[in-house]
Design an enzyme around this catalytic site. Structure first.
Site, PDB file in Angstrom:
ATOM      1  N   GLU A 162      -5.838   6.272  -6.094  1.00 58.86           N
ATOM      2  CA  GLU A 162      -6.098   5.324  -7.165  1.00 58.86           C
ATOM      3  C   GLU A 162      -7.556   5.414  -7.602  1.00 58.86           C
ATOM      4  OE1 GLU A 162      -4.899   1.386  -6.062  1.00 58.86           O
ATOM      5  OE2 GLU A 162      -2.856   1.972  -5.563  1.00 58.86           O
ATOM      6  N   HIS A 198      -1.546  -1.277  -9.904  1.00 59.87           N
ATOM      7  CA  HIS A 198      -2.137  -2.065  -8.816  1.00 59.87           C
ATOM      8  C   HIS A 198      -2.725  -3.382  -9.340  1.00 59.87           C
ATOM      9  CE1 HIS A 198      -4.015  -1.720  -4.532  1.00 59.87           C
ATOM     10  NE2 HIS A 198      -3.517  -2.919  -4.781  1.00 59.87           N
ATOM     11  N   ARG A 218       0.851  -1.185   0.000  1.00 55.95           N
ATOM     12  CA  ARG A 218       0.000   0.000   0.000  1.00 55.95           C
ATOM     13  C   ARG A 218       0.887   1.234   0.000  1.00 55.95           C
ATOM     14  NH1 ARG A 218      -2.852  -3.468  -1.083  1.00 55.95           N
ATOM     15  NH2 ARG A 218      -4.940  -4.011  -0.297  1.00 55.95           N
TER      16      ARG A 218
END
Length: 324
Positions: free
Chosen positions: A265, A285, A236
């Site tokens: 994001e 991601h 993260r």
């Protein structure tokens, strides 16, 4: 029961074998991403059970207050994007399997892919070849170098094993109980945090994000790293102090980074600093984004919905809401 699934970017879920668990329910799937409260309110007005794909959409009190029909949020893993206190006040059950016994091999594999890509300059060499240039630099081998694993949990443990297979020296830094597990598995443990950052040739972050770990990697930590070192983050972005990684890369310590996660994001701004640094490899991601990992995750998520519908909710993280 009316079920809504948000952020299924590639309309993947309906093709999963586990999707059959929702047969008989009214399911709406959204393939784009919105975060605006008004837009989400309109989309979720009739929703009774909401399926979230990891932390793609933030579910906060102002939105929840406008969703009187919502009774269940079903997802997997950690939940910093959900206002659990607001859910509890409003009588909304939050179910989330923490999957402590199932390593995300997909994330561990991507971590290793990023390490190889950065150390061997694979994206840069590919781009140069397509542009008509033959070889643009010299990469670095991994054997004999030190791989640091910050956070020795279910993913960090797998990545450490991959490092051992590549002939790397493995060094661990984590909570005391995790360091004890690493020692029992035969890995070296750093004498301290500063020594850990200073020793690593490749340093990979593998921690859950919660308040105690937010910003746990500071600018001072990064400044301890070698000018030749690689920092990898497939966990993260907020594990790193805001702005610290970009500043550290600009200052030359560490010398490289490979990241799959970002503070905001989805990242759709091509001018973002990380996307414009030659010493950074970036992916959007995708650590958990494989068909196999989706099936594993959504089998649990859909089981949570059917259990709730049967009157026996499972994996409830706010149990005080039950029985109201």
């Amino acid at each position: 029961m009316k079920i809504t699934i948000l952020d299924d970017y590639h309309d993947t879920l309906r093709a999963l074998p586990s999707f059959a668990k929702l047969d008989g329910y009214e399911v709406t799937i959204w393939n784009d991403h919105v975060q605006e409260v008004d837009a989400l309110t309109a989309r979720l007005a009739e929703t009774e059970a909401l399926v979230l794909i990891r932390e793609r959409t933030k579910i906060r009190a102002p939105l929840l207050a406008r969703l009187p029909k919502l009774k269940l949020i079903s997802q997997r893993s950690v939940y910093p994007h959900i206002d659990v206190d607001a859910c509890t006040r409003l009588g909304i059950v939050v179910s989330s399997n923490q999957h402590a016994d199932t390593p995300s091999y997909a994330t561990a594999e991507l971590t290793w892919g990023l390490i190889l890509a950065a150390m061997r300059q694979i994206p840069q060499q590919m781009a140069a070849l397509k542009a008509g240039t033959w070889q643009v630099g010299v990469g670095n081998s991994l054997g004999g170098r030190t791989l640091g694993i910050y956070g020795y949990g279910r993913i960090g443990r797998v990545v450490a094993g991959y490092g051992r297979a590549f002939g790397m020296h493995i060094l661990i830094w984590a909570r005391p109980e995790s360091r004890a597990r690493a020692k029992a598995d035969g890995y070296a443990v750093a004498d301290g945090k500063a020594a850990f950052f200073a020793a690593c040739d490749v340093l990979s972050l593998h921690m859950r994000l919660y308040e105690a770990t937010r910003g746990i990697v500071t600018a001072a930590d990064l400044a301890e790293m070698k000018s030749t070192a690689l920092l990898v983050n497939t966990s993260r972005a907020p594990l790193i102090e805001p702005g610290a990684l970009v500043a550290a890369l600009g200052a030359g310590r560490p010398g490289m980074a490979a990241v799959d996660v970002y503070e905001d994001e989805p990242l759709l701004d091509p001018s973002h600093p990380l996307l414009n640094m030659e010493n950074v490899v970036c992916t959007p991601h995708i650590g958990y984004v494989t068909a196999e990992e989706y099936e594993l995750q959504f089998s649990d998520i859909f089981d949570q919905i059917t259990a709730y519908a049967a009157g026996s909710p499972i994996n409830v993280i706010n149990p005080e809401v039950l029985g109201r």
